[in-house]
Design an enzyme around this catalytic site. Structure first.
Site, PDB file in Angstrom:
ATOM      1  N   ARG A  63     -68.484  80.912 -24.003  1.00 22.45           N
ATOM      2  CA  ARG A  63     -67.865  79.951 -23.066  1.00 22.45           C
ATOM      3  C   ARG A  63     -68.289  78.524 -23.372  1.00 22.45           C
ATOM      4  NH1 ARG A  63     -68.902  84.424 -20.092  1.00 22.45           N
ATOM      5  NH2 ARG A  63     -70.912  83.629 -19.417  1.00 22.45           N
ATOM      6  N   GLU A 100     -83.906  90.514 -20.439  1.00 21.67           N
ATOM      7  CA  GLU A 100     -84.629  91.374 -19.504  1.00 21.67           C
ATOM      8  C   GLU A 100     -85.228  92.573 -20.265  1.00 21.67           C
ATOM      9  OE1 GLU A 100     -82.188  92.376 -16.219  1.00 21.67           O
ATOM     10  OE2 GLU A 100     -83.800  93.435 -15.173  1.00 21.67           O
TER      11      GLU A 100
HETATM   12  P1  AMP Z   1     -79.926  81.986 -19.427  1.00 22.37           P
HETATM   13  O1  AMP Z   1     -80.370  82.187 -20.853  1.00 22.37           O
HETATM   14  O2  AMP Z   1     -80.570  82.911 -18.455  1.00 22.37           O
HETATM   15  O3  AMP Z   1     -80.044  80.522 -19.016  1.00 22.37           O
HETATM   16  O4  AMP Z   1     -78.391  82.381 -19.374  1.00 22.37           O
HETATM   17  C1  AMP Z   1     -77.437  81.507 -19.822  1.00 22.37           C
HETATM   18  C2  AMP Z   1     -76.296  82.209 -20.496  1.00 22.37           C
HETATM   19  O5  AMP Z   1     -75.874  83.365 -19.786  1.00 22.37           O
HETATM   20  C3  AMP Z   1     -75.118  81.272 -20.588  1.00 22.37           C
HETATM   21  O6  AMP Z   1     -74.560  81.380 -21.882  1.00 22.37           O
HETATM   22  C4  AMP Z   1     -74.170  81.737 -19.494  1.00 22.37           C
HETATM   23  O7  AMP Z   1     -72.856  81.777 -19.996  1.00 22.37           O
HETATM   24  C5  AMP Z   1     -74.635  83.129 -19.122  1.00 22.37           C
HETATM   25  N1  AMP Z   1     -74.886  83.281 -17.674  1.00 22.37           N
HETATM   26  C6  AMP Z   1     -76.087  83.471 -17.090  1.00 22.37           C
HETATM   27  N2  AMP Z   1     -75.976  83.643 -15.769  1.00 22.37           N
HETATM   28  C7  AMP Z   1     -74.661  83.515 -15.484  1.00 22.37           C
HETATM   29  C8  AMP Z   1     -73.898  83.582 -14.282  1.00 22.37           C
HETATM   30  N3  AMP Z   1     -74.468  83.795 -13.069  1.00 22.37           N
HETATM   31  N4  AMP Z   1     -72.567  83.399 -14.364  1.00 22.37           N
HETATM   32  C9  AMP Z   1     -71.970  83.189 -15.560  1.00 22.37           C
HETATM   33  N5  AMP Z   1     -72.632  83.129 -16.724  1.00 22.37           N
HETATM   34  C10 AMP Z   1     -73.971  83.290 -16.705  1.00 22.37           C
END
Ligand code: AMP
Length: 175
Positions: A63, A100
């Protein structure tokens, strides 16, 4: 088709328990498909970086590509895809981050940009920050000068910013 111009961010939809129980997925597709909302969001995301000499906008699969590409066009910059492991055809550098359970790896072509290039990193959502931190590490491994990290959405309660020390982090909406 344009549905509304009032508040583009109000078009983001919450999808509970996707992709698994307990996660509220932020679905940006209704915003992207609304011409006026899409344009407004790309303009607002790009605005802090106008005239700052950004040479490359790097988007994180998948995205992130949908935002990084029009932002690069808006900023007069090139666009670089940061992809999941194994997708890019030539020599890559990689960075890994913890999930996780286990870990994930992202890659970019070693010659994606000239060393010292001013690079902006873009993704749709800042959650725990692991993905973006790996993105910054990867861009720095490639010799990039990371000028900022931009997100459409920040999930403030997950404190992803703490994983991006020293970076200028910009998001349009925080939940
Ligand atoms: P993080 O590494 O935990 O910051 O997760 C970020 C990545 O996971 C990004 O590429 C987002 O597209 C996806 N992501 C994480 N949480 C969500 C959420 N609640 N809704 C949509 N995409 C998410």
């Amino acid at each position: 088709m344009t549905k509304t111009t009032a508040d583009p961010l109000s078009l983001i939809m919450d999808v509970p328990d996707f992709p698994k129980k307990g996660i509220v997925f932020k679905d940006i597709t209704p915003l992207l498909s609304d011409a006026a909302a899409f344009a407004a969001v790309i303009d607002r995301l790009s605005e802090p970086y106008m005239g700052k000499g950004i040479e490359i906008v790097a988007g994180i699969e998948s995205r992130g590509f949908l935002l990084a590409t029009p932002m690069a066009y808006r900023l007069g910059a090139g666009v670089v895809p940061i992809r999941k492991k194994g997708k890019l055809p030539r020599k890559t550098h990689a960075a890994s981050y913890a999930l996780e359970y286990g870990q994930d790896t992202i890659e970019a072509h070693q010659d994606a940009f000239a060393p010292g290039a001013k690079v902006l990193l873009v993704d749709d959502v800042l959650a725990t920050g692991g993905t973006a931190a790996a993105g910054v590490a990867l861009l720095e491994k490639l010799g990039g000068s990371v000028q900022g990290v931009a997100f459409l959405i920040e999930l403030g309660f997950l404190n992803g910013r703490s994983k991006l020390p020293g970076q200028k982090v910009h998001s349009l909406v925080t939940y």
